[in-house]
Design a protein around this motif. Structure first.
Motif, PDB file in Angstrom:
ATOM      1  N   ALA A   1       0.778  -1.247  -0.036  1.00 20.78           N
ATOM      2  CA  ALA A   1       0.200   0.131  -0.040  1.00 20.78           C
ATOM      3  C   ALA A   1       1.022   1.186   0.024  1.00 20.78           C
TER       4      ALA A   1
ATOM      5  N   ARG B   1       2.407   1.620  -3.451  1.00 17.69           N
ATOM      6  CA  ARG B   1       1.346   2.204  -4.323  1.00 17.69           C
ATOM      7  C   ARG B   1       1.152   3.484  -4.272  1.00 17.69           C
ATOM      8  N   LEU B   2       0.832   4.136  -2.867  1.00 17.04           N
ATOM      9  CA  LEU B   2       0.777   5.577  -2.521  1.00 17.04           C
ATOM     10  C   LEU B   2       1.822   6.358  -2.996  1.00 17.04           C
TER      11      LEU B   2
ATOM     12  N   TYR C   1       0.833   8.419   5.853  1.00 22.18           N
ATOM     13  CA  TYR C   1       0.927   6.803   6.207  1.00 22.18           C
ATOM     14  C   TYR C   1       2.298   6.484   6.481  1.00 22.18           C
TER      15      TYR C   1
ATOM     16  N   VAL D   1      -4.313   7.464   5.923  1.00 25.38           N
ATOM     17  CA  VAL D   1      -4.533   6.436   5.137  1.00 25.38           C
ATOM     18  C   VAL D   1      -4.518   5.199   6.017  1.00 25.38           C
TER      19      VAL D   1
ATOM     20  N   ALA E   1      -2.820   1.807   5.503  1.00 20.26           N
ATOM     21  CA  ALA E   1      -1.267   2.352   5.104  1.00 20.26           C
ATOM     22  C   ALA E   1      -0.524   2.571   6.356  1.00 20.26           C
TER      23      ALA E   1
ATOM     24  N   THR F   1      -9.260   5.417   3.284  1.00 19.54           N
ATOM     25  CA  THR F   1      -8.528   4.098   2.660  1.00 19.54           C
ATOM     26  C   THR F   1      -7.673   4.512   1.393  1.00 19.54           C
ATOM     27  N   LEU F   2      -7.007   3.502   1.348  1.00 20.53           N
ATOM     28  CA  LEU F   2      -6.074   3.533   0.145  1.00 20.53           C
ATOM     29  C   LEU F   2      -6.868   3.904  -1.171  1.00 20.53           C
TER      30      LEU F   2
ATOM     31  N   ALA G   1      -5.723   6.502  -3.385  1.00 18.31           N
ATOM     32  CA  ALA G   1      -4.865   6.475  -4.733  1.00 18.31           C
ATOM     33  C   ALA G   1      -5.865   5.986  -5.871  1.00 18.31           C
TER      34      ALA G   1
END
Length: 196
Positions: A32, A35-36, A138, A163, A166, A191-192, A196
């Protein structure tokens, strides 16, 4: 709206079972966080990544076991959380104008020796240069370094979003208290998938 992402202390000593100060379950949030960071880079949003960079005899070791000693493997960030274009800002006087010149860095790695990133010499100057309208935060540890960073960011008067999928904490009840404090101070949780 200019958003700055804050990746807090995603280092090997915290994230994985072999780490010196492992946060149980933290390895699950690494995808996560990666990804962020990638999403921020793709959108042209800077990522500030705080990292512990302790000296051999740091005062913090009177409270916690030795961890993230500068130059050790455990002090490194998880590889998947690193962006291609990054600059490391040590916790000492430096030329921020030169280090951040051209705005080419996707990731600004801010080294620190305490739980509070705002106790570093350069973070205030970096934030001043970035002129964010909003912060997304996060990382680890929710009830310690993430909380300190959120407190400092909330003091800027800008929106702060944590987040929740995360972050990882040491104790569920302390994590809940930290998130409640952040919400009561004006922060929001997401949330993620929402970020994102």
């Amino acid at each position: 709206m200019k958003t700055v992402f804050f990746d807090i202390d995603t280092q090997l000593d915290f994230l994985y079972p072999a780490g010196a100060l492992y946060v149980p379950g933290a390895e699950r949030i690494v995808p996560a966080i990666a990804r962020l960071n990638r999403v921020a880079a793709q959108r042209g949003m800077p990522v500030i990544s705080t990292t512990d960079a302790h000296l051999e005899d740091d005062v913090e070791f009177k409270i916690w076991p030795r961890h993230c000693v500068a130059g050790t493997i455990g002090q490194h960030k998880a590889e998947s959380t690193l962006l291609e274009k990054r600059v490391v800002i040590p916790n000492r006087a430096c030329d921020l104008a030169g280090d951040l010149a051209g705005g080419g860095a996707q990731q600004i790695v801010v080294e620190k020796q305490t739980v509070d990133a705002f106790a570093t010499i350069n973070l205030g100057g970096i934030l001043g240069r970035l002129q964010a309208d909003r912060y997304v935060i996060y990382g680890v540890v929710t009830e310690i370094c993430v909380l300190y960073a959120a407190r400092g960011l909330l003091e800027t008067g800008k929106p702060v979003v944590v987040v929740t999928d995360a972050i990882e904490g040491l104790k569920a009840e302390d994590t809940e208290r930290a998130l409640a404090e952040i919400r009561s101070a004006g922060g929001t949780l997401a949330t993620l998938g929402q970020v994102a």
